[in-house]
Structure formats: structure tokens, C-alpha cells
Design a protein around this motif. Structure first.
Motif, PDB file in Angstrom:
ATOM      1  N   ALA A   4       0.808  -1.220   0.000  1.00  0.00           N
ATOM      2  CA  ALA A   4       0.000   0.000   0.000  1.00  0.00           C
ATOM      3  C   ALA A   4       0.839   1.266   0.000  1.00  0.00           C
ATOM      4  O   ALA A   4       0.322   2.345  -0.276  1.00  0.00           O
ATOM      5  CB  ALA A   4      -0.937   0.008   1.209  1.00  0.00           C
ATOM      6  N   HIS A   5       2.133   1.162   0.278  1.00  0.00           N
ATOM      7  CA  HIS A   5       2.998   2.341   0.325  1.00  0.00           C
ATOM      8  C   HIS A   5       3.866   2.496  -0.925  1.00  0.00           C
ATOM      9  O   HIS A   5       4.665   3.418  -1.011  1.00  0.00           O
ATOM     10  CB  HIS A   5       3.885   2.294   1.571  1.00  0.00           C
ATOM     11  CG  HIS A   5       3.083   2.202   2.830  1.00  0.00           C
ATOM     12  ND1 HIS A   5       2.366   3.262   3.341  1.00  0.00           N
ATOM     13  CD2 HIS A   5       2.853   1.164   3.659  1.00  0.00           C
ATOM     14  CE1 HIS A   5       1.735   2.884   4.431  1.00  0.00           C
ATOM     15  NE2 HIS A   5       2.011   1.612   4.647  1.00  0.00           N
ATOM     16  N   THR A   6       3.704   1.579  -1.880  1.00  0.00           N
ATOM     17  CA  THR A   6       4.478   1.652  -3.112  1.00  0.00           C
ATOM     18  C   THR A   6       4.014   2.847  -3.928  1.00  0.00           C
ATOM     19  O   THR A   6       2.815   3.040  -4.132  1.00  0.00           O
ATOM     20  CB  THR A   6       4.301   0.356  -3.929  1.00  0.00           C
ATOM     21  OG1 THR A   6       4.697  -0.749  -3.116  1.00  0.00           O
ATOM     22  CG2 THR A   6       5.113   0.391  -5.205  1.00  0.00           C
ATOM     23  N   HIS A   7       4.957   3.656  -4.387  1.00  0.00           N
ATOM     24  CA  HIS A   7       4.613   4.830  -5.192  1.00  0.00           C
ATOM     25  C   HIS A   7       4.291   4.382  -6.618  1.00  0.00           C
ATOM     26  O   HIS A   7       4.956   3.496  -7.161  1.00  0.00           O
ATOM     27  CB  HIS A   7       5.775   5.823  -5.209  1.00  0.00           C
ATOM     28  CG  HIS A   7       5.356   7.173  -5.683  1.00  0.00           C
ATOM     29  ND1 HIS A   7       4.915   8.151  -4.818  1.00  0.00           N
ATOM     30  CD2 HIS A   7       5.263   7.698  -6.920  1.00  0.00           C
ATOM     31  CE1 HIS A   7       4.589   9.226  -5.510  1.00  0.00           C
ATOM     32  NE2 HIS A   7       4.795   8.974  -6.789  1.00  0.00           N
ATOM     33  N   VAL A   8       3.288   4.986  -7.226  1.00  0.00           N
ATOM     34  CA  VAL A   8       2.849   4.644  -8.570  1.00  0.00           C
ATOM     35  C   VAL A   8       2.938   5.881  -9.458  1.00  0.00           C
ATOM     36  O   VAL A   8       2.524   6.973  -9.052  1.00  0.00           O
ATOM     37  CB  VAL A   8       1.395   4.106  -8.562  1.00  0.00           C
ATOM     38  CG1 VAL A   8       0.884   3.876  -9.969  1.00  0.00           C
ATOM     39  CG2 VAL A   8       1.306   2.837  -7.738  1.00  0.00           C
ATOM     40  N   ARG A   9       3.473   5.703 -10.657  1.00  0.00           N
ATOM     41  CA  ARG A   9       3.506   6.760 -11.663  1.00  0.00           C
ATOM     42  C   ARG A   9       2.768   6.251 -12.894  1.00  0.00           C
ATOM     43  O   ARG A   9       3.021   5.164 -13.373  1.00  0.00           O
ATOM     44  CB  ARG A   9       4.941   7.085 -12.064  1.00  0.00           C
ATOM     45  CG  ARG A   9       5.013   8.084 -13.220  1.00  0.00           C
ATOM     46  CD  ARG A   9       6.400   8.239 -13.792  1.00  0.00           C
ATOM     47  NE  ARG A   9       7.305   8.797 -12.793  1.00  0.00           N
ATOM     48  CZ  ARG A   9       8.566   9.117 -13.043  1.00  0.00           C
ATOM     49  NH1 ARG A   9       9.067   8.938 -14.244  1.00  0.00           N
ATOM     50  NH2 ARG A   9       9.326   9.621 -12.092  1.00  0.00           N
ATOM     51  N   VAL A  10       1.830   7.047 -13.392  1.00  0.00           N
ATOM     52  CA  VAL A  10       1.146   6.773 -14.641  1.00  0.00           C
ATOM     53  C   VAL A  10       1.625   7.832 -15.615  1.00  0.00           C
ATOM     54  O   VAL A  10       1.616   9.028 -15.297  1.00  0.00           O
ATOM     55  CB  VAL A  10      -0.393   6.845 -14.468  1.00  0.00           C
ATOM     56  CG1 VAL A  10      -1.096   6.664 -15.794  1.00  0.00           C
ATOM     57  CG2 VAL A  10      -0.861   5.814 -13.452  1.00  0.00           C
ATOM     58  N   ALA A  11       2.082   7.426 -16.797  1.00  0.00           N
ATOM     59  CA  ALA A  11       2.618   8.374 -17.772  1.00  0.00           C
ATOM     60  C   ALA A  11       1.836   8.282 -19.075  1.00  0.00           C
ATOM     61  O   ALA A  11       1.440   7.200 -19.498  1.00  0.00           O
ATOM     62  CB  ALA A  11       4.096   8.088 -18.025  1.00  0.00           C
ATOM     63  N   ARG A  12       1.638   9.447 -19.685  1.00  0.00           N
ATOM     64  CA  ARG A  12       0.939   9.537 -20.971  1.00  0.00           C
ATOM     65  C   ARG A  12       1.597  10.603 -21.824  1.00  0.00           C
ATOM     66  O   ARG A  12       2.057  11.622 -21.313  1.00  0.00           O
ATOM     67  CB  ARG A  12      -0.513   9.950 -20.772  1.00  0.00           C
ATOM     68  CG  ARG A  12      -1.374   8.902 -20.166  1.00  0.00           C
ATOM     69  CD  ARG A  12      -2.809   9.379 -20.199  1.00  0.00           C
ATOM     70  NE  ARG A  12      -3.691   8.345 -19.710  1.00  0.00           N
ATOM     71  CZ  ARG A  12      -4.865   8.576 -19.194  1.00  0.00           C
ATOM     72  NH1 ARG A  12      -5.316   9.800 -19.092  1.00  0.00           N
ATOM     73  NH2 ARG A  12      -5.619   7.589 -18.781  1.00  0.00           N
TER      74      ARG A  12
END
Length: 132
Positions: A4-12
Motif C-alpha cells: 500500500a505504500h508503493t509509489h505509482v507513476r502513470v505516464a501519458r
């Protein structure tokens, strides 16, 4: 490894980073977390937006040397769970900053929120439900 603490990046990819920034920052209310501009050969220009201190961010990129044309579909969704009905003023602000309110491809999102396209045609859903 992923929790739950993992950072997520979504790129477009984006055609116009300034327009995308206006939509997501001035319209939606996210913060600019990082930006590169003044193109450096071999590198992308980009703007990262998200909530300050959050565990995720949204990255919009543009490579002036080899631009990638955005190719959104009706099911490419960025869903924000608001926990309440989307405020009409927020929807108007997003439209004023380059968005367009559209019917959702999935009727679920029309029942539980509002769907808009961003300046590149990707869909943002303002969902009235909560997550979890």
C-alpha cells in the motif's frame, strides 16, 4: 515488494504540456510535483502532477524530436474517487481549462460520476463513490 505504500507513476504522451497542465492543475486542482522544459536533446519535456505528499503521480510527456501522438480510447480512464457527487463548479472549471464533458462508454461511470476528456482526448472520471 508491492504494498500500500508503493509509489505509482502513470505516464501519458501529450500534444501540449501547457494545456495538459492547465487542465490537471488549474482545473482539477493537482499540484505540479516536477517539471522539465527547455528541451534537452535526447530527453523528454514533462510535467508531473499529483497531490503533494501522495503515493502516486501522473506524468505527461512530450518529446519534440519524436512526438508521440496521444491515442486514447473510450476505456482509457483516469478515475478519481471523490466520495461525493462531483461539484458542478469543478466540472465547469475543467471544461474552461480544455476539457469536454462526455457520456461514458460504460454506463456505470455515468451512474456514479461525470466523465470528461482532457485536452489530449484521454478520459477523466470524477467518481462519487469511495474506494475500499
Amino acid at each position: 515488494m508491492i504494498d500500500a505504500h508503493t509509489h505509482v507513476r502513470v505516464a501519458r504522451p501529450s500534444r501540449d504540456l501547457a494545456a495538459a497542465e492547465r487542465f490537471y492543475v488549474d482545473g482539477l486542482g493537482l499540484d505540479v510535483l516536477w517539471r522539465t522544459s527547455g528541451h534537452v536533446a535526447g530527453e523528454h519535456d514533462l510535467v508531473m502532477v499529483g497531490p503533494a505528499g501522495g503515493g502516486w503521480h501522473f506524468e505527461l510527456t512530450r518529446d519534440p524530436e519524436n512526438p508521440v501522438e496521444p491515442s486514447p480510447t473510450v476505456d482509457d480512464l483516469f478515475v478519481v474517487y471523490l466520495g461525493q457527487e462531483p461539484d458542478a463548479a469543478l466540472v465547469r472549471r475543467l471544461v474552461a481549462y480544455g476539457g469536454e464533458q462526455v457520456p461514458s462508454n460504460n454506463p456505470y461511470w455515468d451512474e456514479y460520476g461525470v466523465t470528461l476528456t482532457d485536452p489530449d482526448g484521454y478520459r477523466l472520471v470524477l467518481c462519487s463513490r469511495t474506494w475500499g
